[in-house]
Write a protein that holds these residues in place. Structure first.
Motif, PDB file in Angstrom:
ATOM      1  N   THR A   1       0.855  -1.204   0.000  1.00 33.57           N
ATOM      2  CA  THR A   1       0.000   0.000   0.000  1.00 33.57           C
ATOM      3  C   THR A   1       0.883   1.242   0.000  1.00 33.57           C
ATOM      4  OG1 THR A   1       0.044   0.138   2.397  1.00 33.57           O
ATOM      5  CG2 THR A   1      -1.743  -1.188   1.416  1.00 33.57           C
ATOM      6  N   LEU A   2       0.270   2.360  -0.311  1.00 30.41           N
ATOM      7  CA  LEU A   2       0.985   3.645  -0.292  1.00 30.41           C
ATOM      8  C   LEU A   2       1.537   3.898   1.107  1.00 30.41           C
ATOM      9  CD1 LEU A   2       1.868   6.388  -1.404  1.00 30.41           C
ATOM     10  CD2 LEU A   2      -0.460   7.223  -1.020  1.00 30.41           C
ATOM     11  N   ARG A   3       0.753   3.582   2.118  1.00 31.69           N
ATOM     12  CA  ARG A   3       1.208   3.868   3.487  1.00 31.69           C
ATOM     13  C   ARG A   3       2.497   3.110   3.801  1.00 31.69           C
ATOM     14  NH1 ARG A   3       0.660   1.533   8.073  1.00 31.69           N
ATOM     15  NH2 ARG A   3      -0.870   0.009   7.346  1.00 31.69           N
ATOM     16  N   GLU A   4       2.514   1.834   3.420  1.00 36.84           N
ATOM     17  CA  GLU A   4       3.731   1.032   3.696  1.00 36.84           C
ATOM     18  C   GLU A   4       4.954   1.651   3.013  1.00 36.84           C
ATOM     19  OE1 GLU A   4       1.241  -2.792   2.735  1.00 36.84           O
ATOM     20  OE2 GLU A   4       3.384  -3.278   2.749  1.00 36.84           O
ATOM     21  N   ARG A   5       4.781   2.029   1.749  1.00 39.86           N
ATOM     22  CA  ARG A   5       5.939   2.563   1.004  1.00 39.86           C
ATOM     23  C   ARG A   5       6.381   3.904   1.617  1.00 39.86           C
ATOM     24  NH1 ARG A   5       8.697  -1.351  -1.404  1.00 39.86           N
ATOM     25  NH2 ARG A   5       7.558  -2.499  -3.004  1.00 39.86           N
ATOM     26  N   LEU A   6       5.404   4.672   2.100  1.00 42.86           N
ATOM     27  CA  LEU A   6       5.770   5.970   2.710  1.00 42.86           C
ATOM     28  C   LEU A   6       6.597   5.731   3.962  1.00 42.86           C
ATOM     29  CD1 LEU A   6       2.574   8.201   2.472  1.00 42.86           C
ATOM     30  CD2 LEU A   6       4.754   8.482   1.270  1.00 42.86           C
ATOM     31  N   GLU A   7       6.174   4.718   4.736  1.00 47.98           N
ATOM     32  CA  GLU A   7       6.929   4.452   5.971  1.00 47.98           C
ATOM     33  C   GLU A   7       8.354   4.026   5.635  1.00 47.98           C
ATOM     34  OE1 GLU A   7       3.002   3.806   8.641  1.00 47.98           O
ATOM     35  OE2 GLU A   7       4.093   2.009   7.993  1.00 47.98           O
ATOM     36  N   GLU A   8       8.501   3.246   4.591  1.00 52.63           N
ATOM     37  CA  GLU A   8       9.864   2.856   4.171  1.00 52.63           C
ATOM     38  C   GLU A   8      10.648   4.105   3.741  1.00 52.63           C
ATOM     39  OE1 GLU A   8       8.508  -1.368   2.177  1.00 52.63           O
ATOM     40  OE2 GLU A   8       9.432   0.170   0.936  1.00 52.63           O
ATOM     41  N   ALA A   9       9.979   4.956   2.927  1.00 50.15           N
ATOM     42  CA  ALA A   9      10.666   6.154   2.390  1.00 50.15           C
ATOM     43  C   ALA A   9      11.111   7.048   3.555  1.00 50.15           C
ATOM     44  CB  ALA A   9       9.733   6.916   1.451  1.00 50.15           C
ATOM     45  N   THR A  10      10.233   7.131   4.578  1.00 46.27           N
ATOM     46  CA  THR A  10      10.601   7.968   5.735  1.00 46.27           C
ATOM     47  C   THR A  10      11.854   7.393   6.382  1.00 46.27           C
ATOM     48  OG1 THR A  10       8.234   8.220   6.062  1.00 46.27           O
ATOM     49  CG2 THR A  10       9.651   9.056   7.799  1.00 46.27           C
ATOM     50  N   LEU A  11      11.832   6.047   6.463  1.00 46.08           N
ATOM     51  CA  LEU A  11      12.982   5.396   7.122  1.00 46.08           C
ATOM     52  C   LEU A  11      14.274   5.732   6.375  1.00 46.08           C
ATOM     53  CD1 LEU A  11      11.542   1.886   8.073  1.00 46.08           C
ATOM     54  CD2 LEU A  11      12.120   3.806   9.568  1.00 46.08           C
ATOM     55  N   VAL A  12      14.238   5.706   5.067  1.00 46.82           N
ATOM     56  CA  VAL A  12      15.504   5.936   4.349  1.00 46.82           C
ATOM     57  C   VAL A  12      15.758   7.430   4.175  1.00 46.82           C
ATOM     58  CG1 VAL A  12      15.395   3.719   3.150  1.00 46.82           C
ATOM     59  CG2 VAL A  12      14.433   5.748   2.077  1.00 46.82           C
ATOM     60  N   GLY A  13      14.910   8.282   4.822  1.00 43.68           N
ATOM     61  CA  GLY A  13      15.192   9.719   4.795  1.00 43.68           C
ATOM     62  C   GLY A  13      15.007  10.336   3.432  1.00 43.68           C
ATOM     63  N   CYS A  14      14.102   9.758   2.662  1.00 45.60           N
ATOM     64  CA  CYS A  14      13.857  10.289   1.313  1.00 45.60           C
ATOM     65  C   CYS A  14      13.208  11.665   1.416  1.00 45.60           C
ATOM     66  CB  CYS A  14      12.916   9.294   0.624  1.00 45.60           C
ATOM     67  SG  CYS A  14      12.422   9.827  -0.951  1.00 45.60           S
ATOM     68  N   ASP A  15      13.725  12.665   0.685  1.00 50.93           N
ATOM     69  CA  ASP A  15      13.082  13.982   0.840  1.00 50.93           C
ATOM     70  C   ASP A  15      12.414  14.465  -0.431  1.00 50.93           C
ATOM     71  OD1 ASP A  15      16.049  16.134   0.654  1.00 50.93           O
ATOM     72  OD2 ASP A  15      15.170  14.644  -0.703  1.00 50.93           O
ATOM     73  N   ARG A  16      12.242  13.538  -1.421  1.00 53.79           N
ATOM     74  CA  ARG A  16      11.433  13.910  -2.602  1.00 53.79           C
ATOM     75  C   ARG A  16      10.579  12.693  -2.966  1.00 53.79           C
ATOM     76  NH1 ARG A  16      14.542  16.266  -7.369  1.00 53.79           N
ATOM     77  NH2 ARG A  16      12.806  17.725  -7.578  1.00 53.79           N
ATOM     78  N   ILE A  17       9.280  12.847  -2.812  1.00 50.45           N
ATOM     79  CA  ILE A  17       8.349  11.727  -3.069  1.00 50.45           C
ATOM     80  C   ILE A  17       7.516  12.066  -4.309  1.00 50.45           C
ATOM     81  CG2 ILE A  17       6.385  10.415  -2.175  1.00 50.45           C
ATOM     82  CD1 ILE A  17       8.468   9.878  -0.215  1.00 50.45           C
ATOM     83  N   GLY A  18       7.505  11.149  -5.292  1.00 50.75           N
ATOM     84  CA  GLY A  18       6.682  11.374  -6.487  1.00 50.75           C
ATOM     85  C   GLY A  18       5.553  10.356  -6.525  1.00 50.75           C
ATOM     86  N   ILE A  19       4.346  10.799  -6.837  1.00 55.82           N
ATOM     87  CA  ILE A  19       3.199   9.896  -6.963  1.00 55.82           C
ATOM     88  C   ILE A  19       2.640  10.027  -8.386  1.00 55.82           C
ATOM     89  CG2 ILE A  19       1.623  11.600  -5.910  1.00 55.82           C
ATOM     90  CD1 ILE A  19       1.271   7.802  -5.464  1.00 55.82           C
TER      91      ILE A  19
END
Ligand code: SAM
Length: 242
Positions: free
Chosen positions: A174-192
């Motif tokens: 789900t989008l939520r799961e991927r966001l939590e992963e992205a937060t973990l890796v400190g990603c600061d640009r998210i594209g949807i």
């Protein structure tokens, strides 16, 4: 307090003479630190008003004095063209929800077909809708609108963006799961990436995955494209809201 300076952000920004009195009226106390939002740069920064530095009689400068103030990662929306005012509605809502950049792109199953000269007129109207939405919600920096040729090429070029493609047939993540992963890796640009009324072809999803995009589900219901766009941008925006 934020002020909008329609120039690219730099370490020192010279304030034009005619702006100085406005600036000093708004920031009366020397310890005031305006958060400056640059015109072409969608990130903002804290600046300090410093006295005349370059010798001109009444100009003031702002010296960059703190790390970027942007709250959370940049949000980039790549939206397949939609018919009629649905696309305009997505632009308006994405602007209100804080998107920093919007790619408009033609995909395999787009119902809306725009010839290049029609697209020029459309782009001007779309930019007006973004400006009006920005004024209505009080945004300083507006999202830039980019008409793209190919989703794959944008993702391949913008490789520092973690691309997530909302795919109605995705049943693992789900989008939520991927966001939590992205937060973990400190990603600061998210594209949807959101498809058109006719959805994505599997070949489009494979091409996007080949350049690092992750397919994500927005739940078991099949949403209208415009609903999916607002739902996904809202989830990302509120996931990072402090
Ligand atoms: N192929 C869909 C169907 O079977 O009716 C139509 C596509 S849907 C109307 C438009 C777009 O919204 C999709 O391409 C996708 O980007 C997004 N979308 C809609 N529902 C979704 C869901 N449950 N999960 C992920 N994306 C969704």
């Amino acid at each position: 307090k934020k002020i909008f300076i329609p120039t690219p952000l730099a370490d020192v920004i010279i304030i034009p003479r005619e702006e100085t009195h406005h600036l000093l009226r708004v920031f009366r106390h020397p310890q005031d630190k305006p958060i400056v939002v640059g015109g072409s740069d969608e990130r903002s920064g804290i600046y300090q008003i410093v006295a005349v530095e370059d010798g001109c009689a009444s100009a003031h400068c702002l010296r960059y004095c703190d790390e970027d103030m942007a709250d959370g990662p940049e949000i980039i929306l790549m939206q397949a063209f939609l018919k009629g005012d649905r696309f305009e509605w997505v632009l308006q809502k994405a602007t209100e929800l804080g998107v920093n950049r919007i790619y408009a792109v033609k995909t395999e199953n787009c119902v809306a077909k725009y010839t290049s000269d029609k697209l020029a007129g459309k782009t001007a109207r779309w930019e007006k809708i973004i400006r009006e939405a920005g004024q209505q919600c009080g945004r300083m920096a507006l999202p830039s609108l980019v008409i793209a040729e190919s989703m794959h090429d944008v993702c391949a070029e913008e490789e520092d963006i973690q691309w997530l493609v909302a795919y109605e047939d995705e049943d693992k993540h789900t989008l939520r799961e991927r966001l939590e992963e992205a937060t973990l890796v400190g990603c600061d640009r998210i594209g949807i990436i959101i498809g058109p009324e006719g959805g994505f072809d599997d070949s489009e999803i494979e091409a996007l995955m080949s350049v690092g995009a992750y397919p994500v589900s927005l739940g078991s219901n099949i949403l209208r494209a415009e609903t999916a766009a607002v739902a996904a941008v809202s989830m990302i925006s509120y996931h990072y809201m402090k």
